[in-house]
Scaffold this active site. Structure first.
Site, PDB file in Angstrom:
ATOM      1  N   HIS A 114       6.810 -54.260  22.401  1.00  0.00           N
ATOM      2  CA  HIS A 114       5.372 -54.143  22.630  1.00  0.00           C
ATOM      3  C   HIS A 114       4.664 -55.136  21.711  1.00  0.00           C
ATOM      4  O   HIS A 114       5.312 -55.798  20.894  1.00  0.00           O
ATOM      5  CB  HIS A 114       4.905 -52.700  22.365  1.00  0.00           C
ATOM      6  CG  HIS A 114       5.131 -52.277  20.959  1.00  0.00           C
ATOM      7  ND1 HIS A 114       6.257 -51.594  20.555  1.00  0.00           N
ATOM      8  CD2 HIS A 114       4.402 -52.480  19.826  1.00  0.00           C
ATOM      9  CE1 HIS A 114       6.196 -51.397  19.253  1.00  0.00           C
ATOM     10  NE2 HIS A 114       5.077 -51.928  18.780  1.00  0.00           N
ATOM     11  N   HIS A 147      -2.575 -47.971  23.443  1.00  0.00           N
ATOM     12  CA  HIS A 147      -2.523 -48.561  22.104  1.00  0.00           C
ATOM     13  C   HIS A 147      -1.887 -49.943  22.144  1.00  0.00           C
ATOM     14  O   HIS A 147      -2.086 -50.758  21.255  1.00  0.00           O
ATOM     15  CB  HIS A 147      -1.720 -47.679  21.151  1.00  0.00           C
ATOM     16  CG  HIS A 147      -2.235 -46.290  21.051  1.00  0.00           C
ATOM     17  ND1 HIS A 147      -3.506 -45.993  20.612  1.00  0.00           N
ATOM     18  CD2 HIS A 147      -1.670 -45.096  21.357  1.00  0.00           C
ATOM     19  CE1 HIS A 147      -3.693 -44.694  20.636  1.00  0.00           C
ATOM     20  NE2 HIS A 147      -2.600 -44.126  21.091  1.00  0.00           N
ATOM     21  N   HIS A 165       1.039 -56.611  19.405  1.00  0.00           N
ATOM     22  CA  HIS A 165      -0.165 -56.370  18.599  1.00  0.00           C
ATOM     23  C   HIS A 165      -0.937 -57.681  18.514  1.00  0.00           C
ATOM     24  O   HIS A 165      -0.332 -58.757  18.378  1.00  0.00           O
ATOM     25  CB  HIS A 165       0.205 -55.925  17.181  1.00  0.00           C
ATOM     26  CG  HIS A 165       0.980 -54.653  17.136  1.00  0.00           C
ATOM     27  ND1 HIS A 165       0.386 -53.416  17.015  1.00  0.00           N
ATOM     28  CD2 HIS A 165       2.320 -54.417  17.216  1.00  0.00           C
ATOM     29  CE1 HIS A 165       1.311 -52.477  17.006  1.00  0.00           C
ATOM     30  NE2 HIS A 165       2.506 -53.054  17.125  1.00  0.00           N
ATOM     31  N   HIS A 192       6.982 -56.474  18.692  1.00  0.00           N
ATOM     32  CA  HIS A 192       7.916 -55.579  18.011  1.00  0.00           C
ATOM     33  C   HIS A 192       9.001 -55.150  18.983  1.00  0.00           C
ATOM     34  O   HIS A 192       8.699 -54.475  19.970  1.00  0.00           O
ATOM     35  CB  HIS A 192       7.177 -54.337  17.480  1.00  0.00           C
ATOM     36  CG  HIS A 192       6.286 -54.636  16.322  1.00  0.00           C
ATOM     37  ND1 HIS A 192       5.240 -53.830  15.953  1.00  0.00           N
ATOM     38  CD2 HIS A 192       6.318 -55.662  15.422  1.00  0.00           C
ATOM     39  CE1 HIS A 192       4.648 -54.348  14.883  1.00  0.00           C
ATOM     40  NE2 HIS A 192       5.281 -55.457  14.545  1.00  0.00           N
ATOM     41  N   THR A 215       2.184 -47.122  13.627  1.00  0.00           N
ATOM     42  CA  THR A 215       1.282 -46.213  14.330  1.00  0.00           C
ATOM     43  C   THR A 215       1.644 -44.788  13.934  1.00  0.00           C
ATOM     44  O   THR A 215       2.766 -44.538  13.494  1.00  0.00           O
ATOM     45  CB  THR A 215       1.434 -46.373  15.859  1.00  0.00           C
ATOM     46  OG1 THR A 215       2.802 -46.175  16.208  1.00  0.00           O
ATOM     47  CG2 THR A 215       0.989 -47.755  16.328  1.00  0.00           C
TER      48      THR A 215
HETATM   49 ZN   LIG Z   1       4.342 -52.221  16.900  1.00  0.00          ZN
END
Ligand SMILES: [Zn+2]
Length: 255
Positions: free
Chosen positions: A120, A95, A122, A139, A207
């Site tokens: 992580h 993800h 996005h 994040h 998520t």
């Molecule tokens: Zn995130």
């Protein structure tokens, strides 16, 4: 009589069998192994219906991300960030690409100490600021001793290559489930901009299971990454991994 006993045994073993199946299913849910994604029937608009523990994704009133339009000017106190170099491991969880952090780096909010666990990415950004989307958002996920979460978000614009990011990107696992120990320890502090003015609001995980009660801090100043660095990440993930912005509802967004 013999037949009857055999039948009873059969029934008992069937029951046991289905109980085991049910437990395995429960465990899958507990460990978040229910399949979800960013497209089609497993996409964000379906998350709330994929599994009972994901219900906040559809029923929550304080969901993330949001379009940040500040509605309270509160003269926020400066952030108390004490980060030491600790990015030690990089993983591809299917993800996102995540850098796990060793203990000892903290963010303090209202006297409460949160420890940096991982960061992580996005692409494009999940939160938007006054309607503006950014090509990438990091994040930084922190937890306090009771497991309460605080996420510090940092936007990236396309520009010069980011040297600190490059240390992690050099070992980005291509395959889902891939994991590497980083040869060069990443310093989260070196990723942050000089000006640490921020927006603050309450939200959720972006998520599944979309759990609420997450303290969100979004830095106003963005960082830079090269077009190639952003492309390297989006190519590995394969699809845009941003949940669409959610209703703000009654929330206060402080700046
Ligand atoms: Zn995130």
């Amino acid at each position: 009589m013999r037949k009857k006993i055999a039948a009873v045994f059969l029934v008992v073993s069937l029951c046991t069998g289905s109980q085991v199946l049910a437990q395995e299913h429960e465990q899958e849910h507990e460990h978040g192994h229910v399949h979800w994604g960013y497209t089609g029937h497993e996409g964000p608009e379906h998350w709330g219906g994929l599994a009972e523990p994901f219900s906040a994704c559809k029923d929550g009133r304080n969901q993330s991300p949001i379009d940040i339009v500040p509605n309270l000017d509160a003269d926020l106190s400066p952030l108390t960030i004490t980060y030491i170099p600790g990015g030690s491991e990089i993983i591809n969880n299917g993800h996102s690409i995540q850098v796990n952090y060793t203990a000892g780096s903290t963010l303090t909010l209202d006297g409460q100490v949160f420890e940096l666990k991982q960061f992580h990415f996005h692409t494009p950004s999940e939160n938007t600021i006054n309607g503006e989307s950014f090509p990438m958002e990091a994040h930084f996920v922190h937890a306090d001793k009771d497991g309460n979460l605080a996420v510090l978000a940092l936007m990236f614009k396309e520009g010069t290559a980011n040297k600190e990011l490059a240390k992690a990107w050099a070992q980005m696992p291509q395959a889902v489930g891939g994991q590497e120990s980083l040869h060069q320890t990443v310093d989260a502090a070196a990723l942050l901009p000089a000006n640490q003015g921020y927006y603050r609001f309450n939200g959720s995980l972006t998520t599944p299971p979309c759990s609420e009660g997450v303290h969100w801090i979004v830095l106003k100043e963005s960082a830079q990454a090269s077009k190639e660095q952003i492309a390297q990440f989006s190519k590995v993930i394969g699809v845009p991994n941003n949940r669409p912005v959610q209703p703000v509802n009654a929330r206060i967004v402080v700046e």
